[in-house]
Design a protein around this motif. Structure first.
Motif, short mmCIF file in Angstrom:
data_model
loop_
_atom_site.label_atom_id
_atom_site.label_comp_id
_atom_site.label_asym_id
_atom_site.label_seq_id
_atom_site.Cartn_x
_atom_site.Cartn_y
_atom_site.Cartn_z
N ASN A 14 -2.43 0.17 -60.26
CA ASN A 14 -3.49 1.03 -61.06
C ASN A 14 -2.58 2.29 -61.11
N ASN A 15 -1.31 2.29 -61.09
CA ASN A 15 -0.23 3.31 -61.72
C ASN A 15 -0.51 4.42 -60.92
N LYS A 16 -1.03 4.27 -59.46
CA LYS A 16 -0.96 5.44 -58.56
C LYS A 16 -0.82 4.82 -57.13
N CYS A 17 -1.07 3.67 -56.75
CA CYS A 17 -0.93 3.20 -55.41
C CYS A 17 0.22 2.36 -55.08
N LEU A 18 0.99 2.62 -53.95
CA LEU A 18 2.06 1.74 -53.61
C LEU A 18 1.63 1.21 -52.22
N MET A 19 1.44 -0.09 -52.04
CA MET A 19 1.46 -0.90 -50.98
C MET A 19 2.50 -1.53 -50.59
N VAL A 20 3.04 -1.63 -49.31
CA VAL A 20 4.08 -2.37 -49.02
C VAL A 20 3.80 -3.20 -47.48
N SER A 21 4.23 -4.69 -47.49
CA SER A 21 3.91 -5.15 -46.28
C SER A 21 5.09 -6.14 -45.85
N THR A 22 5.37 -6.48 -44.70
CA THR A 22 6.33 -7.30 -44.11
C THR A 22 5.66 -8.28 -43.30
N HIS A 23 6.12 -9.33 -42.98
CA HIS A 23 5.80 -10.34 -42.06
C HIS A 23 7.06 -11.14 -41.60
N GLN A 24 7.05 -11.25 -40.17
CA GLN A 24 8.32 -11.91 -39.84
C GLN A 24 7.82 -12.83 -38.68
N PHE A 72 0.57 4.24 -49.77
CA PHE A 72 0.91 5.38 -50.53
C PHE A 72 -0.01 5.68 -51.61
N ASP A 73 -0.82 6.75 -51.63
CA ASP A 73 -1.67 6.96 -53.11
C ASP A 73 -1.35 8.37 -53.45
N LYS A 74 -0.56 8.53 -54.73
CA LYS A 74 -0.45 9.66 -55.19
C LYS A 74 -1.48 10.71 -55.39
N ASN A 75 -2.74 10.27 -55.85
CA ASN A 75 -3.65 11.04 -56.00
C ASN A 75 -4.58 11.27 -54.85
N SER A 76 -4.30 11.01 -53.72
CA SER A 76 -5.26 10.91 -52.53
C SER A 76 -4.68 12.11 -51.70
N ALA A 77 -5.63 12.96 -51.13
CA ALA A 77 -5.13 14.11 -50.02
C ALA A 77 -4.88 13.53 -48.69
N LEU A 78 -5.21 12.39 -48.53
CA LEU A 78 -4.90 11.64 -47.13
C LEU A 78 -3.23 11.50 -47.01
N HIS A 79 -2.92 11.43 -45.76
CA HIS A 79 -1.59 11.03 -45.40
C HIS A 79 -1.43 9.65 -45.47
N PRO A 80 -0.10 9.21 -45.80
CA PRO A 80 0.05 7.66 -46.08
C PRO A 80 -0.45 7.12 -44.75
N ARG A 81 -0.90 5.86 -44.89
CA ARG A 81 -1.56 5.03 -43.81
C ARG A 81 -0.71 3.74 -43.44
N PHE A 82 -0.69 3.48 -42.25
CA PHE A 82 0.33 2.42 -41.79
C PHE A 82 -0.40 1.58 -40.87
N ASN A 83 -0.37 0.18 -40.86
CA ASN A 83 -0.74 -0.68 -39.88
C ASN A 83 0.25 -1.52 -39.17
N ILE A 84 0.15 -1.84 -37.98
CA ILE A 84 1.00 -2.82 -37.46
C ILE A 84 0.27 -3.90 -36.82
N ALA A 85 0.60 -5.29 -36.97
CA ALA A 85 0.06 -6.38 -36.24
C ALA A 85 1.07 -7.34 -35.51
#
Length: 290
Positions: free
Chosen positions: A194-204, A218-231
Motif C-alpha cells: 500500500n505504498n507505506k508499509c514494509l514487512m520483512v520475515s525470515t524462517h530457518q 515498518f510503517d512510514k505513516n505511523s507514529a509507532l516505532h518499528p515492531r519486531f517479532n521472534i519465534a
C-alpha cells in the motif's frame, strides 16, 4: 519439477511459525477423516470463544463458530462443499489442466438469511519460473473486485506483485511488491504494501527438530516505532514446543502432544509482560482428530 510458489505462499513458512498452534481465548475442536481407497474427505471444526468471554468479557465477547466441509472428486473435478455456522453455503469447483500447470476455479457462496450471492472465478498458471493468477469476484452477478498476482522465480530468488481493483472504488490502488529468497532450509521475504508499509520475515530450519523465525514491520505513516517479532519451534516425535515474543513484551507459548495416533492436544497461552498486573492474559485449548 519444482514449481514457483503462488503469491499467497510467499513468506508462508514464517507466517505459519508465528500463527499455527496458538488458539488464545478459545476451546477448539478439529476433526478430519478420509474414506480408504477414495478421494472423499470430511472435515468438522468448532471454535468456542466463551473462554475469552470469561477472562476478558469487555473486549472479547463470547461466540461460537464452526463448519462442516465435504471434499470429493467428480468427473475429474475437485468439489468442496462447506456449511458454516451462520447457514452460509459454500461450493468450490476446481480443475487442473496442462499436466497440473494450469487450474481454473469457480467459488460460490450463498447466505439464505440475506439472500446474498457471491461468485468468484479464478484462473492460474505455474511452472518452474512463473506463477500467475487472475480472480474476479461478483456479488449478485455484478463485478465487485479483481485481483491479479504474478510471481517470477529463478534459482531460489523470487519477485512478485499483486494488484487489486474495485470498480466501486475510484481511488487508485497501489500494487503490493514482494521479493525474497528460499531454499530447503531458509526463506527470506520482504513485502512493500500500500505504498507505506514494509514487512520483512525470515524462517530457518536449524535442524530437523528446531525452527526459528523473525518478523519486522515498518510503517512510514505511523507514529509507532518499528515492531519486531521472534519465534521458535522445537519438535520431537510426539511433542511440539512453540514460543514467540514481540517488541510490545507480549509472549505466546504453546504445547502440542499426540495423545494417541490421530488425536492431538494443544495448550496455548498469551502473557502480557508490559501490563502484567492488568491480568490481560489468555489461554486456549485445541483438540485435533484425524
Amino acid at each position: 519439477m519444482s514449481f514457483t510458489p503462488p503469491y499467497s505462499d510467499l513468506g508462508k513458512d514464517a507466517s505459519d511459525l508465528f500463527n499455527k498452534g496458538y488458539d488464545f481465548d478459545a476451546i477448539k475442536i478439529d476433526f478430519k477423516t478420509k474414506s480408504p481407497g477414495t478421494s472423499s474427505e470430511v472435515k468438522f471444526s468448532l471454535t468456542s470463544k466463551t473462554l475469552g468471554g470469561v477472562l476478558s468479557p469487555a473486549t472479547n465477547p463470547p461466540f461460537t463458530a464452526g463448519f462442516i466441509e465435504l471434499k470429493d472428486k467428480v468427473f475429474g473435478m475437485n468439489v468442496t462443499n462447506t456449511l458454516r455456522h451462520n447457514s452460509q453455503i459454500h461450493t468450490e469447483l476446481s480443475k487442473e489442466l496442462l499436466f497440473k500447470k494450469a487450474k481454473i476455479t469457480s467459488d460460490v457462496k450463498f447466505t439464505p438469511s440475506t439472500a446474498a450471492l457471491t461468485l468468484k472465478s479464478k484462473g492460474s498458471y505455474k511452472n518452474e519460473n512463473i506463477n500467475c493468477s487472475l480472480q474476479v469476484e461478483k456479488d449478485h452477478l455484478k463485478p465487485t473486485s479483481m485481483v491479479g498476482n504474478l510471481v517470477l522465480g529463478y534459482k531460489g530468488f523470487l519477485l512478485g506483485s499483486q494488484l487489486c481493483y474495485a470498480p466501486s472504488n475510484p481511488q487508485v490502488a497501489y500494487p503490493d511488491f514482494n521479493f525474497g529468497y528460499q531454499n530447503k532450509s531458509y526463506t527470506f521475504n520482504g513485502l512493500w504494501s500500500n505504498n507505506k508499509c514494509l514487512m520483512v520475515s525470515t524462517h530457518q530450519k536449524i535442524n530437523r527438530n528446531l525452527e526459528i523465525g523473525f518478523q519486522g514491520l515498518f510503517d512510514k505513516n505511523s507514529a509507532l516505532h518499528p515492531r519486531f517479532n521472534i519465534a521458535a519451534k522445537y519438535s520431537t516425535s510426539n511433542v511440539i514446543y512453540r514460543a514467540k515474543l514481540n517488541s510490545q513484551k507480549l509472549v505466546g507459548l504453546s504445547y502440542s502432544r499426540m495423545l494417541q495416533p490421530g488425536v492431538k492436544l494443544t495448550l496455548s497461552s498469551f502473557i502480557d509482560f508490559g501490563k502484567f498486573a492488568a491480568g490481560n492474559h489468555r489461554l486456549g485449548v485445541a483438540f485435533d482428530f484425524e
